[in-house]
Design an enzyme around this catalytic site. Structure first.
Site, PDB file in Angstrom:
ATOM      1  N   TYR A  83       0.843  -1.202   0.000  1.00 33.07           N
ATOM      2  CA  TYR A  83       0.000   0.000   0.000  1.00 33.07           C
ATOM      3  C   TYR A  83       0.878   1.252   0.000  1.00 33.07           C
ATOM      4  O   TYR A  83       0.776   2.113  -0.874  1.00 33.07           O
ATOM      5  CB  TYR A  83      -0.942  -0.021   1.218  1.00 33.07           C
ATOM      6  CG  TYR A  83      -1.627   1.294   1.455  1.00 33.07           C
ATOM      7  CD1 TYR A  83      -2.469   1.844   0.502  1.00 33.07           C
ATOM      8  CD2 TYR A  83      -1.418   2.002   2.643  1.00 33.07           C
ATOM      9  CE1 TYR A  83      -3.081   3.079   0.714  1.00 33.07           C
ATOM     10  CE2 TYR A  83      -2.029   3.222   2.862  1.00 33.07           C
ATOM     11  CZ  TYR A  83      -2.854   3.759   1.896  1.00 33.07           C
ATOM     12  OH  TYR A  83      -3.449   4.974   2.108  1.00 33.07           O
TER      13      TYR A  83
ATOM     14  N   LYS B 171       1.742   4.074  -3.087  1.00 35.11           N
ATOM     15  CA  LYS B 171       1.526   5.521  -2.907  1.00 35.11           C
ATOM     16  C   LYS B 171       2.837   6.278  -3.157  1.00 35.11           C
ATOM     17  O   LYS B 171       2.857   7.342  -3.771  1.00 35.11           O
ATOM     18  CB  LYS B 171       0.999   5.805  -1.495  1.00 35.11           C
ATOM     19  CG  LYS B 171      -0.436   5.340  -1.268  1.00 35.11           C
ATOM     20  CD  LYS B 171      -1.423   6.290  -1.917  1.00 35.11           C
ATOM     21  CE  LYS B 171      -2.861   5.926  -1.629  1.00 35.11           C
ATOM     22  NZ  LYS B 171      -3.830   6.897  -2.164  1.00 35.11           N
TER      23      LYS B 171
ATOM     24  N   LEU C  52      -8.963   1.875  14.318  1.00 32.69           N
ATOM     25  CA  LEU C  52      -9.186   1.814  15.758  1.00 32.69           C
ATOM     26  C   LEU C  52     -10.497   2.475  16.199  1.00 32.69           C
ATOM     27  O   LEU C  52     -11.293   1.850  16.907  1.00 32.69           O
ATOM     28  CB  LEU C  52      -8.000   2.463  16.492  1.00 32.69           C
ATOM     29  CG  LEU C  52      -8.146   2.506  18.012  1.00 32.69           C
ATOM     30  CD1 LEU C  52      -8.182   1.094  18.595  1.00 32.69           C
ATOM     31  CD2 LEU C  52      -7.007   3.313  18.641  1.00 32.69           C
TER      32      LEU C  52
ATOM     33  N   ARG D 252      -0.524   7.106  17.779  1.00 28.57           N
ATOM     34  CA  ARG D 252      -0.807   7.568  16.414  1.00 28.57           C
ATOM     35  C   ARG D 252      -1.267   9.025  16.459  1.00 28.57           C
ATOM     36  O   ARG D 252      -1.766   9.504  17.488  1.00 28.57           O
ATOM     37  CB  ARG D 252      -1.928   6.724  15.771  1.00 28.57           C
ATOM     38  CG  ARG D 252      -1.558   5.283  15.511  1.00 28.57           C
ATOM     39  CD  ARG D 252      -0.536   5.174  14.399  1.00 28.57           C
ATOM     40  NE  ARG D 252      -0.170   3.790  14.115  1.00 28.57           N
ATOM     41  CZ  ARG D 252       0.836   3.141  14.721  1.00 28.57           C
ATOM     42  NH1 ARG D 252       1.558   3.741  15.653  1.00 28.57           N
ATOM     43  NH2 ARG D 252       1.115   1.908  14.385  1.00 28.57           N
TER      44      ARG D 252
ATOM     45  N   ARG E   2      -0.152  -6.416  16.316  1.00 30.75           N
ATOM     46  CA  ARG E   2      -0.533  -6.628  14.920  1.00 30.75           C
ATOM     47  C   ARG E   2       0.726  -6.449  14.070  1.00 30.75           C
ATOM     48  O   ARG E   2       1.476  -5.485  14.275  1.00 30.75           O
ATOM     49  CB  ARG E   2      -1.596  -5.589  14.540  1.00 30.75           C
ATOM     50  CG  ARG E   2      -2.237  -5.799  13.192  1.00 30.75           C
ATOM     51  CD  ARG E   2      -3.405  -4.853  12.980  1.00 30.75           C
ATOM     52  NE  ARG E   2      -2.979  -3.448  12.834  1.00 30.75           N
ATOM     53  CZ  ARG E   2      -3.791  -2.430  12.560  1.00 30.75           C
ATOM     54  NH1 ARG E   2      -5.087  -2.648  12.409  1.00 30.75           N
ATOM     55  NH2 ARG E   2      -3.337  -1.209  12.456  1.00 30.75           N
TER      56      ARG E   2
HETATM   57  N1  UFG Z   1      -5.708  -1.038  16.809  1.00 28.42           N
HETATM   58  C1  UFG Z   1      -6.152  -1.850  17.831  1.00 28.42           C
HETATM   59  N2  UFG Z   1      -7.321  -2.515  17.639  1.00 28.42           N
HETATM   60  C2  UFG Z   1      -8.070  -2.414  16.503  1.00 28.42           C
HETATM   61  C3  UFG Z   1      -7.619  -1.564  15.473  1.00 28.42           C
HETATM   62  C4  UFG Z   1      -6.416  -0.886  15.660  1.00 28.42           C
HETATM   63  O1  UFG Z   1      -5.503  -1.974  18.860  1.00 28.42           O
HETATM   64  O2  UFG Z   1      -9.132  -3.060  16.411  1.00 28.42           O
HETATM   65  C5  UFG Z   1      -4.463  -0.280  16.996  1.00 28.42           C
HETATM   66  C6  UFG Z   1      -3.419  -0.593  15.947  1.00 28.42           C
HETATM   67  O3  UFG Z   1      -2.670  -1.717  16.309  1.00 28.42           O
HETATM   68  C7  UFG Z   1      -2.626   0.699  15.908  1.00 28.42           C
HETATM   69  C8  UFG Z   1      -3.663   1.776  16.232  1.00 28.42           C
HETATM   70  O4  UFG Z   1      -4.744   1.092  16.852  1.00 28.42           O
HETATM   71  O5  UFG Z   1      -1.666   0.691  16.924  1.00 28.42           O
HETATM   72  C9  UFG Z   1      -4.189   2.486  15.019  1.00 28.42           C
HETATM   73  O6  UFG Z   1      -4.572   1.519  14.052  1.00 28.42           O
HETATM   74  P1  UFG Z   1      -5.411   1.879  12.758  1.00 28.42           P
HETATM   75  O7  UFG Z   1      -5.638   0.587  12.023  1.00 28.42           O
HETATM   76  O8  UFG Z   1      -6.596   2.687  13.121  1.00 28.42           O
HETATM   77  O9  UFG Z   1      -4.437   2.824  11.929  1.00 28.42           O
HETATM   78  P2  UFG Z   1      -2.954   2.569  11.415  1.00 28.42           P
HETATM   79  O10 UFG Z   1      -2.084   3.481  12.213  1.00 28.42           O
HETATM   80  O11 UFG Z   1      -2.568   1.163  11.350  1.00 28.42           O
HETATM   81  O12 UFG Z   1      -3.120   3.022   9.894  1.00 28.42           O
HETATM   82  C10 UFG Z   1      -2.830   4.294   9.459  1.00 28.42           C
HETATM   83  C11 UFG Z   1      -3.643   4.570   8.216  1.00 28.42           C
HETATM   84  C12 UFG Z   1      -3.181   3.679   7.092  1.00 28.42           C
HETATM   85  C13 UFG Z   1      -1.702   3.799   6.932  1.00 28.42           C
HETATM   86  C14 UFG Z   1      -0.995   3.500   8.211  1.00 28.42           C
HETATM   87  C15 UFG Z   1       0.490   3.715   8.092  1.00 28.42           C
HETATM   88  O13 UFG Z   1      -5.007   4.358   8.460  1.00 28.42           O
HETATM   89  O14 UFG Z   1      -3.809   4.086   5.898  1.00 28.42           O
HETATM   90  O15 UFG Z   1      -1.455   4.372   9.225  1.00 28.42           O
HETATM   91  O16 UFG Z   1       1.163   2.884   8.979  1.00 28.42           O
HETATM   92  F1  UFG Z   1      -1.270   2.909   6.003  1.00 28.42           F
END
Ligand code: UFG
Length: 351
Positions: free
Chosen positions: A141, A145, A188, A218, A304
């Site tokens: 992904y 980009k 999240l 984040r 994760r």
């Molecule tokens: N998390 C949980 N439980 C969940 C979902 C998320 O604990 O059910 C945690 C994740 O492990 C992470 C944090 O919450 O630590 C945020 O997770 P998200 O999935 O909401 O977002 P990400 O930081 O993984 O993703 C974002 C953008 C993506 C991008 C990424 C870059 O949404 O598009 O950052 O690393 F690719």
């Protein structure tokens, strides 16, 4: 100006359409509705169902309705899916994206704002992350980009395409009209709120990170702040605007990493969009409990794969170049807007 918004029926796209309309621009939306929702568009916005990667569709659309600029939000955007099916991401985000650029070039459209991502940085060596940090994506992904951003730089130099790539950190929250509905949902805040509603079980992915409370940090950014940045970025691509000029305007001098050649005909900028601060998973959960007024059931799980401990933007450049700063910086306020939208739309979108 008249703006073509690809992916304008999606989460970020639809709130950006709202902001463009509010700013007095004429908006045309192209969306294949594979993820987007027709109901997300305000009345009066012209809509064409189709893919940006289909030259016949885009060529016809631009012949019928010439546009001044493009906001390119449409893309495949699931990290895990990109790892299991990179072909899809290269085909759509890269091959489809370049096919789109070619039709724009033929039609003489020379202004574009691109939805990029913090995923272009991969696991950063230090935070907050500046735009001149090494780009080392850790999944297809982010790689696709980054590749498209590269195409924009070379198109700027060779063909005079003025562009701004906006590298989003964690987009969150809702406008009054539009909110976040993905299927599957991996993010999240929607997962926390679904748990509060009793619709889904919530797992906190890892509590042993090197952060103060052990959970990942984040940079959560309200989608309305993001939308406002899109309008400002589109304005920065105006003909004659020194910020995206190729003749060494002020941005060219202060941001050499954006420039591909001394004689480039236009500039391709890359700008982080973030709150400038971070919140841990536990802090988000606690904010959500404040918003909904009760404890939210959750389990503690394993880390994760691919989650860096901390991703926080240095958002100074957005201020310097676009005059933009996040206004909704309080995580309780951000989560409250998402909750209000869910309460008003218990079944999401109709279409
Ligand atoms: N998390 C949980 N439980 C969940 C979902 C998320 O604990 O059910 C945690 C994740 O492990 C992470 C944090 O919450 O630590 C945020 O997770 P998200 O999935 O909401 O977002 P990400 O930081 O993984 O993703 C974002 C953008 C993506 C991008 C990424 C870059 O949404 O598009 O950052 O690393 F690719």
């Amino acid at each position: 100006m008249r703006v073509l918004v690809t992916g304008g029926a999606g989460y970020v796209g639809s709130v950006s359409v709202e902001a463009l309309v509010a700013a007095g621009h004429d908006v045309l939306v192209l969306d294949d509705l594979s993820k987007g929702h027709r109901d997300a568009l305000p009345g009066g916005v012209r809509f064409v169902q189709g893919s940006y990667g289909d030259p016949a569709v885009v060529g016809q659309l631009l012949a019928n309705t010439p546009v001044d600029a493009v906001l390119h939000c449409a893309a495949r955007s699931l990290v895990a899916e990109s790892v299991s099916n990179p072909a899809l991401y290269y085909r759509e985000n890269v091959a489809g994206g370049v096919a789109f650029l070619e039709v724009l070039r033929e039609a003489g459209v020379r202004r574009l704002v691109f939805s990029s991502t913090a995923a272009v940085y991969g696991t950063p060596a230090s935070v907050p992350i500046r735009e001149d940090a090494v780009l080392a994506p850790i999944n297809p992904y982010g790689e696709t980009k980054r590749t498209f951003e590269g195409a924009l730089r070379w198109y700027a130099a060779a063909y005079g395409l003025r562009s701004v790539s906006l590298r989003y950190f964690n987009v969150a929250g809702a406008s009054g009209r539009n909110g976040e509905v993905h299927a599957p949902e991996t993010h999240l805040i929607p997962n926390v709120l679904a748990a509060a509603e009793g619709r889904a079980a919530l797992t906190v992915f890892g509590i042993d990170y090197p952060t103060p409370d052990g959970t990942c940090i984040r940079d959560y950014l309200h989608v309305e702040d993001l939308a406002r940045a899109h309008v400002l970025a589109l304005e920065a691509t105006s003909p004659g605007d020194p910020r995206t000029a190729g003749d060494g305007g002020p941005v060219g001098r202060t941001a050499p990493s954006d420039r591909t050649a001394a004689d480039s005909r236009a500039a391709a900028l890359a700008i982080n969009l973030g709150n400038g601060g971070g919140f841990s998973v536990r802090e988000v959960l606690s904010a959500a409990e404040t918003v909904v007024g009760r404890p939210i059931p959750h389990a503690i799980g394993e880390r994760r794969a691919g989650d860096p401990p901390v991703l926080v933007a240095d958002a100074g450049r957005a201020d310097e170049i676009l005059g933009w700063r996040a206004q909704h910086r309080d995580i309780v306020e951000i989560v409250a807007s998402a909750w209000a939208w869910r309460q008003a739309h218990p079944d999401g979108y109709r279409a």
